[in-house]
Design an enzyme around this catalytic site. Structure first.
Site, PDB file in Angstrom:
ATOM      1  N   THR A 277      36.166  32.812  39.725  1.00 52.04           N
ATOM      2  CA  THR A 277      36.050  32.829  38.263  1.00 52.04           C
ATOM      3  C   THR A 277      36.002  34.265  37.759  1.00 52.04           C
ATOM      4  O   THR A 277      36.706  34.630  36.815  1.00 52.04           O
ATOM      5  CB  THR A 277      34.796  32.060  37.808  1.00 52.04           C
ATOM      6  OG1 THR A 277      34.931  30.677  38.152  1.00 52.04           O
ATOM      7  CG2 THR A 277      34.604  32.174  36.293  1.00 52.04           C
TER       8      THR A 277
ATOM      9  N   GLU B 119      38.675  36.301  35.391  1.00 55.92           N
ATOM     10  CA  GLU B 119      38.285  36.911  34.117  1.00 55.92           C
ATOM     11  C   GLU B 119      38.532  38.421  34.103  1.00 55.92           C
ATOM     12  O   GLU B 119      38.891  38.983  33.064  1.00 55.92           O
ATOM     13  CB  GLU B 119      36.823  36.601  33.804  1.00 55.92           C
ATOM     14  CG  GLU B 119      36.473  35.120  33.728  1.00 55.92           C
ATOM     15  CD  GLU B 119      37.409  34.313  32.843  1.00 55.92           C
ATOM     16  OE1 GLU B 119      38.003  34.896  31.911  1.00 55.92           O
ATOM     17  OE2 GLU B 119      37.560  33.101  33.090  1.00 55.92           O
TER      18      GLU B 119
ATOM     19  N   ASP C 144      55.617  36.334  30.884  1.00 61.68           N
ATOM     20  CA  ASP C 144      55.950  37.606  31.508  1.00 61.68           C
ATOM     21  C   ASP C 144      56.421  38.674  30.537  1.00 61.68           C
ATOM     22  O   ASP C 144      56.411  39.858  30.868  1.00 61.68           O
ATOM     23  CB  ASP C 144      57.038  37.408  32.564  1.00 61.68           C
ATOM     24  CG  ASP C 144      56.541  36.614  33.762  1.00 61.68           C
ATOM     25  OD1 ASP C 144      55.322  36.445  33.874  1.00 61.68           O
ATOM     26  OD2 ASP C 144      57.375  36.175  34.566  1.00 61.68           O
TER      27      ASP C 144
END
Length: 446
Positions: A242, A246, A267
């Site tokens: 996680t 982040e 992209d």
């Protein structure tokens, strides 16, 4: 140009409302969308950084030296939780999360050199970034790089427009950030979701907000304590990724999947070697995983054939992930080389804050939790212990040598504690103020 940019970004970062799984796993999308609607400084910084990324997308940082980032971990815990219990996570859990981050951002994670599937092994990049606890605080005083803030709040509602950021404010029961141009701030706390529809594990703003004159306090990561690291007070499914995900956002990366419905390719802003995809894949990734939701020949990228979805990418929602792509690594390093006025984090890259990278915090004794302006004496004590504090004491507790709590006082406002009823021996006193936690070993010799 600005109107076109805002509309484009809102499309890219709009929420996928039809997802049947945990579409609230990361709410960076929502944070960015709300900020773009209300913060003109952020819009300008995002414009500048996107332009910088386009101009520098061919940079090659493969031979660069390791970039060391000073980190401060803000543990915002329920008042009654002692260190190592529930929301007040242990040093060992923090150390474990830093281990995962440093493996993931140096391509030394255990999935390599033989990942669960080798479909994109040749595209796996190495950002070569190290995260180390700061040893100097903003005032220039020594620190462990960990703050502990007791709060009366049971949890922080990630669905509430304001409360999702309140752990970052001392006035709201949390703790203020340290200079976001010099430190990576990570708040670890108990997250909740009042409106249902999934569980939020963490979130971070895309770069640019750290330079805002009025909103820089929001910059950094928020991670639920149950998904911070792989050991300690964690959920059984926590793999420590996680925080990896982040920090990817924090350094400029988008999700690999399309959140607006239908096929799309994120992209165009940062990278060209993650395939286009339609929707979110939440499952396991292995040799049998063959999702191919979009035709990659319809997009501008490095692929000359239609390829599978890159579900193993850290910026996906798959249950197991293990890689950044080469262009993602370049994009993050571009952010760390872009100037502040460009929305970049070059000041963080060049931060002169001293750090501890040796990984010894898990074995440091209780004396690491020494707040300034608290004096406990005499020690050893005959029976009466004096407590001198210039800061209001929220809670005071005393535990014996085997960790049993034998005294707990809330809103302590006295100057002494009578220990005459205790047996001779070693005890630990735990004092919580709004500045953090002070723990000290005391010896009773009547």
């Amino acid at each position: 140009m600005r109107t076109k940019l805002i509309l484009s970004l809102l499309v890219i970062f709009s929420l996928q409302i039809n997802a049947q799984e945990n579409n609230k796993k990361c709410i960076t999308t929502q944070l960015v969308e709300n900020e773009l609607e209300n913060n003109i400084e952020y819009i300008l910084m995002r414009e500048n950084l996107i332009d910088y990324q386009k101009e520098n997308k061919k940079n090659n940082y493969q031979k660069q030296q390791i970039i060391t980032i000073p980190v401060v971990i803000h543990v915002v815990h329920r008042t009654q939780d002692m260190v190592g219990n529930n929301t007040n996570i242990s040093n060992l859990q923090i150390e474990d999360q830093l281990r995962v981050l440093n493996e993931d951002f140096s391509k030394t994670n255990p999935e390599f050199p033989n990942p669960p599937r080798n479909t994109f092994q040749n595209y796996a990049g190495n950002p070569n970034i190290k995260f180390c606890l700061a040893t100097t605080n903003p005032e220039g005083n020594p620190t462990t790089g960990i703050t502990r803030t007791p709060t009366s709040k049971t949890s922080w509602d990630a669905d509430d427009a304001d409360e999702k950021n309140y752990m970052k404010l001392s006035t709201q029961g949390g703790i203020n950030n340290w200079d976001p141009l010099k430190y990576l701030n990570i708040w670890v706390c108990n997250l909740s979701n009042s409106s249902g529809g999934g569980q939020t594990l963490g979130y971070a703003y895309l770069p640019g907000i750290q330079a805002s004159s009025t909103h820089s306090w929001k910059d950094g990561l928020v991670v639920d304590y149950k998904f911070f690291g792989t050991t300690g007070n964690v959920n059984n499914s926590s793999d420590g990724r996680t925080a990896t995900h982040e920090i990817g956002h924090y350094l400029g990366l988008s999700h690999t999947f399309c959140e607006s419905g239908g096929c799309c390719d994120n992209d165009e802003w940062n990278v060209n070697d993650t395939p286009a995809s339609d929707g979110i894949y939440f499952g396991n990734v292995n040799t049998s995983t063959n999702n191919n939701t979009c035709n990659d020949l319809a997009y501008s990228n490095v692929f000359n054939t239609d390829v599978l979805d890159m579900d193993e990418n850290y910026m996906s929602y798959a249950s197991n992930t293990w890689m950044f792509s080469n262009s993602q690594a370049t994009a993050m390093l571009n952010v760390l080389n872009a100037q502040t006025w460009q929305g970049g984090r070059v000041e963080l890259k060049n931060s002169t804050i001293s750090v501890n990278c040796t990984g010894i915090i898990g074995t440091v004794g209780v004396n690491e939790y020494q707040l300034e302006n608290i004096n406990i004496y005499p020690n050893p004590s005959l029976a009466t212990l004096h407590i001198a504090s210039q800061t209001k004491i929220n809670t005071l507790s005393i535990s014996n040598i085997i960790g049993e709590q034998i005294l707990f006082i809330e809103d302590f406002n006295a100057n002494t504690i009578d220990l005459s009823s205790f047996e001779n021996g070693v005890y630990f006193i735990n004092i919580s103020t709004y500045k953090g936690t002070h723990i000290e070993k005391i010896i009773l010799t009547k």
